[in-house]
Design a protein around this motif. Structure first.
Motif, short mmCIF file in Angstrom:
data_model
loop_
_atom_site.label_atom_id
_atom_site.label_comp_id
_atom_site.label_asym_id
_atom_site.label_seq_id
_atom_site.Cartn_x
_atom_site.Cartn_y
_atom_site.Cartn_z
N UNK A 118 0.82 -1.20 0.00
CA UNK A 118 0.00 0.00 0.00
C UNK A 118 0.86 1.26 0.00
N UNK A 119 1.97 1.23 0.74
CA UNK A 119 2.85 2.41 0.77
C UNK A 119 3.47 2.68 -0.60
N UNK A 120 3.75 1.62 -1.36
CA UNK A 120 4.30 1.77 -2.71
C UNK A 120 3.24 2.19 -3.72
N UNK A 121 1.99 2.21 -3.28
CA UNK A 121 0.88 2.58 -4.15
C UNK A 121 0.83 1.68 -5.39
N UNK A 122 0.91 0.36 -5.14
CA UNK A 122 0.84 -0.60 -6.23
C UNK A 122 -0.56 -0.56 -6.84
N UNK A 123 -0.68 -0.44 -8.14
CA UNK A 123 -2.02 -0.40 -8.76
C UNK A 123 -2.80 -1.68 -8.49
N UNK A 124 -4.10 -1.53 -8.26
CA UNK A 124 -4.91 -2.71 -7.99
C UNK A 124 -4.95 -3.64 -9.20
N UNK A 125 -4.83 -3.06 -10.40
CA UNK A 125 -4.85 -3.89 -11.61
C UNK A 125 -3.64 -4.83 -11.64
N UNK A 140 9.23 -16.83 -0.23
CA UNK A 140 8.88 -16.57 -1.63
C UNK A 140 7.58 -15.78 -1.71
N UNK A 141 6.65 -16.02 -0.79
CA UNK A 141 5.38 -15.29 -0.79
C UNK A 141 5.63 -13.81 -0.56
N UNK A 142 6.48 -13.48 0.42
CA UNK A 142 6.79 -12.08 0.71
C UNK A 142 7.57 -11.45 -0.44
N UNK A 143 8.53 -12.19 -0.98
CA UNK A 143 9.33 -11.65 -2.09
C UNK A 143 8.45 -11.32 -3.29
N UNK A 144 7.48 -12.17 -3.55
CA UNK A 144 6.59 -11.91 -4.68
C UNK A 144 5.75 -10.66 -4.46
N UNK A 145 5.27 -10.47 -3.22
CA UNK A 145 4.51 -9.26 -2.92
C UNK A 145 5.38 -8.01 -3.06
N UNK A 146 6.59 -8.08 -2.53
CA UNK A 146 7.46 -6.91 -2.58
C UNK A 146 7.99 -6.64 -3.98
N UNK A 147 7.87 -7.62 -4.87
CA UNK A 147 8.31 -7.42 -6.25
C UNK A 147 7.28 -6.71 -7.11
N UNK A 148 6.08 -6.47 -6.58
CA UNK A 148 5.07 -5.75 -7.34
C UNK A 148 5.49 -4.29 -7.51
N UNK A 149 5.39 -3.80 -8.72
CA UNK A 149 5.82 -2.44 -9.02
C UNK A 149 4.72 -1.45 -8.68
N UNK A 150 5.12 -0.38 -7.96
CA UNK A 150 4.18 0.68 -7.63
C UNK A 150 4.16 1.78 -8.67
N UNK A 151 3.23 2.69 -8.51
CA UNK A 151 3.15 3.82 -9.44
C UNK A 151 4.29 4.79 -9.19
N UNK A 152 4.92 5.21 -10.25
CA UNK A 152 5.98 6.20 -10.12
C UNK A 152 5.37 7.60 -10.13
#
Length: 318
Positions: A139-146, A295-307
């Protein structure tokens, strides 16, 4: 030298003793026959025939090998026990009570609302805390819901549904995106939590490379849990056999042996379960301090947020 021998001995001990216990059960089930030297037919005759060509040590070796194979087939899989521990409501840490002593604290079942509310509380399990913290970073990275919907194969939201949500939020597009993202993470929470539960044995294997001391602690606890959980069932079966034999003979003595054996099996099951908790706690602690990664956490943290958009200033004219 001794440290190198002990792990192998621990792995050998459990199936051997478990196999011998089941062999005793088979022996008692057949009426505890003692081979006669004059017997020359059937299984007893074969035993007498073998003793004429081999030594007692060889027969003992064959018997031990047979017991070892039976034990390998019938020992309790600690990986399954570990997943049961993590899935059915126990924390992985001992908490201090009012007297300053550590004790295991049981959480409500996953379907219970109070269990879900405990995700961010200190009473929640460590794994769920780590998952919740990863959600917070998403949420802090503002990852798009899409991105979340596409990456985890969640149902897509069409334009009409999105516009309806935007009208409910008084036209605030950012608030709508935040609510959709939060709902997506809430939907994923049970699935990702189960994936982290199932990942515990894999993390233990990683721990062998990352931190030998922590892995040795895990391995000792796992071996003791496996030993106690594996010998408890044959002791219980043997107790039932002694009870039935006691009915046919001395009922009081048979009942005494049966009660003692059943009490021993219950105590062994409880102590084995606690050792599973201890071994699981070692792995989760290693995950918490960053020795191993999920691996579960790494996958979540690998999601790209909005720049953040960069505004280019107009050119300065001279």
């Amino acid at each position: 030298m001794l440290a190198q021998i002990l792990p192998g001995f621990r792995d050998f001990k459990t199936p051997l003793i478990t196999g011998y216990l089941w062999l005793v059960i088979i022996w008692v089930g057949f009426g505890m026959p003692i081979p006669s030297k004059a017997e020359n037919t059937g299984a007893m005759g074969m035993i007498n025939w073998l003793t004429g060509y081999t030594s007692s040590a060889t027969i003992l070796a064959v018997l031990s090998f047979t017991a070892y194979v039976i034990g390998i087939l019938l020992i309790v899989d600690v990986k399954i026990a570990t997943r049961l521990v993590s899935r059915f409501g126990f924390t992985f840490q001992r908490q201090l009570n009012e007297n300053g002593k550590k004790k295991w604290v049981r959480l409500p079942h996953r379907d219970n609302m109070s269990y879900r509310r405990s995700l961010a509380n200190e009473s929640g399990s460590t794994l769920l805390k780590l998952l919740w913290e990863a959600f917070t970073r998403v949420e802090e990275k503002n990852v798009p819901w899409s991105t979340i919907h596409k990456g985890y194969h969640l149902p897509e939201i069409d334009e009409a549904e999105y516009e309806e949500l935007r009208q409910e939020a008084a036209g605030d597009r950012a608030e709508v995106d935040r609510q959709i993202r939060k709902n997506a993470l809430r939907t994923l929470s049970p699935t990702l939590s189960r994936e982290m539960d199932n990942e515990i044995p894999v993390l233990a294997t990683k721990l062998q490379e990352k931190n030998k001391d922590l892995f040795d602690s895990y391995d000792r606890d796992r071996s003791e849990a496996e030993f106690r959980l594996s010998i408890a069932p044959p002791i219980a079966v043997l107790s039932a056999q002694l009870f039935l034999l006691g009915i046919a003979g001395n009922g009081i003595l048979g009942s005494l042996f049966a009660a003692t054996g059943l009490a021993m099996s219950i105590v062994l099951l409880r102590k084995g379960w606690l050792k599973v908790l201890d071994s699981t706690s070692v792995v989760v602690t290693a995950l918490e301090i960053g020795t191993v990664t999920s691996h579960v956490i790494e996958r979540l943290e690998g999601l790209e947020g909005k720049r953040p958009s960069v505004v280019i200033p107009p050119a300065i004219t001279v």
